[in-house]
Design a protein around this motif. Structure first.
Motif, PDB file in Angstrom:
ATOM      1  N   PRO A   1      -2.319   0.049 -18.532  1.00  0.00           N
ATOM      2  CA  PRO A   1      -1.751  -0.293 -17.222  1.00  0.00           C
ATOM      3  C   PRO A   1      -1.342   0.969 -16.455  1.00  0.00           C
ATOM      4  CG  PRO A   1      -0.790  -1.639 -18.948  1.00  0.00           C
ATOM      5  CD  PRO A   1      -1.630  -0.611 -19.631  1.00  0.00           C
TER       6      PRO A   1
ATOM      7  N   ILE B   1       1.548  -9.589  -8.024  1.00  0.00           N
ATOM      8  CA  ILE B   1       1.658  -8.123  -7.875  1.00  0.00           C
ATOM      9  C   ILE B   1       2.575  -7.801  -6.692  1.00  0.00           C
ATOM     10  CG2 ILE B   1       0.386  -6.011  -7.277  1.00  0.00           C
ATOM     11  CD1 ILE B   1      -2.054  -7.243  -8.765  1.00  0.00           C
TER      12      ILE B   1
ATOM     13  N   ASP C   1      -4.999  -1.558 -11.312  1.00  0.00           N
ATOM     14  CA  ASP C   1      -4.135  -2.187 -12.317  1.00  0.00           C
ATOM     15  C   ASP C   1      -4.095  -1.298 -13.556  1.00  0.00           C
ATOM     16  OD1 ASP C   1      -3.757  -5.156 -11.327  1.00  0.00           O
ATOM     17  OD2 ASP C   1      -5.841  -4.654 -10.968  1.00  0.00           O
TER      18      ASP C   1
ATOM     19  N   GLU D   1      -9.508  -7.539 -12.512  1.00  0.00           N
ATOM     20  CA  GLU D   1      -8.575  -6.442 -12.230  1.00  0.00           C
ATOM     21  C   GLU D   1      -9.316  -5.190 -11.759  1.00  0.00           C
ATOM     22  OE1 GLU D   1      -5.717  -5.735 -15.320  1.00  0.00           O
ATOM     23  OE2 GLU D   1      -5.107  -7.839 -15.356  1.00  0.00           O
TER      24      GLU D   1
END
Ligand SMILES: Nc1ncnc2c1ncn2[C@@H]1O[C@H](COP(=O)(O)OP(=O)(O)OP(=O)(O)O)[C@@H](O)[C@H]1O
Length: 329
Positions: A224, A303, A209, A31
């Motif tokens: 997040p 995503i 992210d 990420e």
């Protein structure tokens, strides 16, 4: 697939100056995470500690099952091979052309033949859009190209983790936008774990992210992107909105009574800051997706699907209007 970095209870000081204390976070494998924070809060020190260039006072950094803080030089060398680092200015050798700069880690750390090195260097130069600039010297190219050359060099050993130290520093907004797109495209292609230290709020809103914020020797939040962008935490809101009002002052520390008054004014809608008013709407900022034509990993497919859903929702909300009345159409 990149590797996870698990930081627990990390504290670093220089002499009696505590830089940050009790920092705990997990950078999830593959990420993109961004670390924000006012100047001098120790973001660069954090990056250097992750690669084992600086030793923390306390805490652990676990990468691929090993605690970096406890490794001896030889084992540390092995762990460092997992990292690619893009330094602020690209950290290129001024007397070497771009080809030799990018080939440098391969010549230094591997026994690959020159033909194999050529294949890899040209592949990475292609990934960052620098084909044709092999013979340029760092002094002959723009800041944006130097960053991209630094990035190509960070990629040649196929790192599992890439650290970016203020990739946007010194670049105009258009170059920053291109660089952000490149970062997202690279993540979609190589799936390494990315950690970006930046001051650029627009980048922090669109690219990662996860977002973390260092302030007053603490990790205020890490989580997040949506959680941070919609957070009511005063430091997070002030930083993400680029406001003068709030706990962050010119010299970092502000008087508690002044902070209270400023926040009360802000809540009352009496805002004098440079950007935005009440409510950043940050959670609604669309996420940057890989360019068309870039093969997407399942992670990026998911995503993109979520983004499309969000966009449909946003359009619906605009059409319906805040009071429920249908507008437009
Ligand atoms: N090797 C060192 N020895 C002593 N102090 C240091 C050392 N490296 C950094 N510092 C101090 O640590 C603090 C944090 O520095 P750092 O460069 O990590 O901040 P930063 O958040 O990256 O700042 P900026 O956003 O302005 O780049 C500063 O006060 C700096 O002077």
């Amino acid at each position: 697939m990149g590797v996870e970095i698990c930081v627990e209870g990390l504290t670093k000081s220089f002499g009696r100056q505590v830089i940050w204390q009790d920092v705990s976070l997990t950078l999830p494998a593959g990420e993109i995470s961004v670390m924000l924070g006012p100047s001098g809060t120790g973001k660069s020190v954090f990056l250097k500690t992750l690669v084992g260039l600086l030793k923390p006072d306390r805490g652990s950094i676990t990468i691929a099952g090993k605690d970096v803080t406890r490794l001896r030089e030889h084992d540390l060398y092995e762990v460092r091979k997992l990292f690619g680092v893009l330094f602020q200015d690209g950290a290129l050798f001024g007397s070497m052309d771009l080809y030799d700069n990018i080939a440098f880690p391969l010549r230094e750390h591997t026994r690959k033949s020159e033909s194999e090195i050529k294949r890899i260097v040209l592949e990475k130069m292609d990934m960052v859009g620098l084909i044709g600039a092999e013979e340029k010297l760092p002094g002959e190219i723009s800041g944006g190209m130097r960053k991209r050359a630094g990035l190509a060099r960070a990629l040649v050993l196929d790192p599992e983790i890439i650290l970016f130290d203020e990739p946007d520093s010194g670049l105009d907004p258009v170059r920053v936008a291109y660089l952000n797109q490149l970062i997202v495209d690279l993540n979609a292609q190589i799936d390494a774990t990315f950690l970006i230290v930046t001051h650029d709020i627009a980048s922090a809103r669109q690219v990662p992210d996860n977002i973390g914020l260092l302030f007053r020797r603490e990790l205020v939040m890490f989580g997040p992107r949506e959680d941070l962008l919609t957070s009511e935490e005063p430091v997070v809101r002030q930083f993400l909105n680029g406001r003068m009002q709030g706990p962050i002052g010119m010299a970092e520390e502000k008087d508690a009574a002044q902070v209270k008054q400023e926040l009360a004014e802000l809540h009352a809608g009496n805002h004098r800051g440079p950007k935005g008013g009440k409510g950043s709407g940050g959670g609604k900022i669309p996420r940057l997706l890989p360019s068309p034509g870039i093969a997407r990993s399942p992670r990026w497919e998911e995503i993109a699907e979520n983004e499309e859903k969000m966009q449909r929702l946003r359009k619906l909300r605009v059409a319906v209007g805040p009071d429920g009345g249908v507008t437009g159409a």
